[in-house]
Enzyme design. Structure first.
Site, PDB file in Angstrom:
ATOM      1  N   ASP A  66      -1.435 -12.655  44.700  1.00 49.43           N
ATOM      2  CA  ASP A  66      -0.021 -12.853  45.034  1.00 49.43           C
ATOM      3  C   ASP A  66       0.728 -13.647  43.960  1.00 49.43           C
ATOM      4  O   ASP A  66       0.121 -14.375  43.182  1.00 49.43           O
ATOM      5  CB  ASP A  66       0.090 -13.639  46.350  1.00 49.43           C
ATOM      6  CG  ASP A  66      -0.235 -12.781  47.559  1.00 49.43           C
ATOM      7  OD1 ASP A  66      -0.796 -11.674  47.376  1.00 49.43           O
ATOM      8  OD2 ASP A  66       0.053 -13.218  48.688  1.00 49.43           O
ATOM      9  N   ASP A  67       2.032 -13.499  44.008  1.00 51.13           N
ATOM     10  CA  ASP A  67       2.998 -14.339  43.269  1.00 51.13           C
ATOM     11  C   ASP A  67       3.165 -13.993  41.789  1.00 51.13           C
ATOM     12  O   ASP A  67       3.899 -14.665  41.080  1.00 51.13           O
ATOM     13  CB  ASP A  67       2.685 -15.849  43.391  1.00 51.13           C
ATOM     14  CG  ASP A  67       2.673 -16.338  44.828  1.00 51.13           C
ATOM     15  OD1 ASP A  67       2.998 -15.535  45.730  1.00 51.13           O
ATOM     16  OD2 ASP A  67       2.332 -17.503  45.058  1.00 51.13           O
ATOM     17  N   HIS A 117       6.165  -8.582  47.068  1.00 43.96           N
ATOM     18  CA  HIS A 117       6.021  -9.941  47.617  1.00 43.96           C
ATOM     19  C   HIS A 117       7.388 -10.624  47.645  1.00 43.96           C
ATOM     20  O   HIS A 117       7.498 -11.816  47.432  1.00 43.96           O
ATOM     21  CB  HIS A 117       5.009 -10.725  46.760  1.00 43.96           C
ATOM     22  CG  HIS A 117       4.463 -11.960  47.415  1.00 43.96           C
ATOM     23  ND1 HIS A 117       3.950 -11.986  48.697  1.00 43.96           N
ATOM     24  CD2 HIS A 117       4.322 -13.239  46.958  1.00 43.96           C
ATOM     25  CE1 HIS A 117       3.529 -13.209  48.983  1.00 43.96           C
ATOM     26  NE2 HIS A 117       3.749 -13.992  47.946  1.00 43.96           N
ATOM     27  N   HIS A 121      10.309 -14.860  46.717  1.00 49.49           N
ATOM     28  CA  HIS A 121       9.322 -15.547  47.555  1.00 49.49           C
ATOM     29  C   HIS A 121       9.973 -16.227  48.760  1.00 49.49           C
ATOM     30  O   HIS A 121       9.810 -17.434  48.984  1.00 49.49           O
ATOM     31  CB  HIS A 121       8.524 -16.577  46.730  1.00 49.49           C
ATOM     32  CG  HIS A 121       7.141 -16.793  47.294  1.00 49.49           C
ATOM     33  ND1 HIS A 121       6.888 -17.695  48.292  1.00 49.49           N
ATOM     34  CD2 HIS A 121       5.961 -16.210  46.997  1.00 49.49           C
ATOM     35  CE1 HIS A 121       5.600 -17.663  48.592  1.00 49.49           C
ATOM     36  NE2 HIS A 121       5.015 -16.756  47.813  1.00 49.49           N
ATOM     37  N   HIS A 208      -4.441 -15.990  44.062  1.00 47.22           N
ATOM     38  CA  HIS A 208      -3.182 -16.056  43.307  1.00 47.22           C
ATOM     39  C   HIS A 208      -3.529 -16.068  41.821  1.00 47.22           C
ATOM     40  O   HIS A 208      -4.259 -16.972  41.380  1.00 47.22           O
ATOM     41  CB  HIS A 208      -2.406 -17.315  43.689  1.00 47.22           C
ATOM     42  CG  HIS A 208      -2.067 -17.383  45.152  1.00 47.22           C
ATOM     43  ND1 HIS A 208      -2.981 -17.770  46.107  1.00 47.22           N
ATOM     44  CD2 HIS A 208      -0.918 -17.088  45.808  1.00 47.22           C
ATOM     45  CE1 HIS A 208      -2.400 -17.714  47.304  1.00 47.22           C
ATOM     46  NE2 HIS A 208      -1.148 -17.303  47.154  1.00 47.22           N
TER      47      HIS A 208
HETATM   48 NI    NI Z   1       3.077 -16.073  47.837  1.00 49.28          NI
END
Ligand code: NI
Length: 241
Positions: A66-67, A117, A121, A208
């Site tokens: 993620d991210d 995503h 955020h 992540h």
């Molecule tokens: Ni996230």
């Protein structure tokens, strides 16, 4: 003369007896050899079965990141994944996609699955149409422009997934089943230990690619779980089975 004939008959009798004995012995040992061969074949097939690991393949697990993309750690991750021939799923943030389009292209070219995503955020709990438009649809459009494919999967930040998102966007929410809290511990060996302890068939691992420790942990996790017979797949293979 009589004695010589007797002797001759005895000799013939001896030869015939010896021949019969020899033939009997040959038949007997022949059968014995056959039995022995059968025994060997059975033993071989049994041991071959035993030599096989308990479960060969069949177990699937997915790594998700993620991210990202991150300018340093995502390329580092991509290199290690390519070396291992493993495909993973990236849930990208629109704002980072905007900054690092070349890395997004590389992710797509390497055959990984790209999910959404949100753009900045943000939490999507009770999201209205305007928020979905600006955070989800906009990120989808940007990713499609760069990667050539519109994301089908969304990982809502903070795991906030309500039915509205799926029905409004036609996307599929992807949460996770294994969370080693990599962003919190930033300790590769702890991340590996937690994932190994919780690994299961059809598991979805949350990581992540924002930390070197997470990337290093991912490589060890792949090497160790492959030894245990796991196949790494993208989330579509787990969710759309
Ligand atoms: Ni996230």
């Amino acid at each position: 003369m009589k004695d010589r004939r007797k002797l001759f008959r005895l000799m013939i009798g001896g030869v015939v007896t010896a021949y019969l004995l020899l033939a009997g012995y040959w038949v007997f040992t022949g059968r014995f050899r056959e039995d022995k061969m059968k025994e060997t074949v059975i033993w071989q097939s049994e041991t071959e079965k035993d030599d096989k690991p308990e479960e060969t393949g069949g177990k699937k697990i997915a790594l998700t990141f993620d991210d990202g993309p991150h300018p340093v750690y995502t390329p580092m991750l991509l290199e290690g994944l390519k070396k291992r021939g493993v495909k993973v799923t990236f849930f990208l943030m629109g704002s980072a996609v905007e900054k690092y389009p070349d890395i997004v292209k590389q992710i797509a070219d390497d055959g990984h699955l790209i999910g959404n995503h949100t753009f900045h955020h943000v939490g999507l709990e009770n999201a209205d149409t305007a928020l979905i438009e600006s955070e989800v649809v906009s990120a989808n459009e940007l990713i499609e422009k760069i990667a050539g494919e519109r994301p089908q999967f969304i990982r809502p930040p903070f795991g906030q997934c309500d039915d509205g998102i799926e029905s409004d966007t036609g996307m599929i929410c992807v949460l996770w089943s294994i969370d080693p809290q990599d962003w919190c511990t930033k300790d590769a060996s702890k991340v590996v230990k937690r994932v190994m302890a919780n690994a299961k068939d059809n598991g979805i691992i949350l990581l992540h690619d924002q930390y070197k420790t997470s990337v290093m942990a991912a490589f060890t996790i792949i090497d160790e779980l492959q030894k245990e017979g796991y196949e790494f797949v993208t989330v579509d293979e787990i969710l759309l089975d």
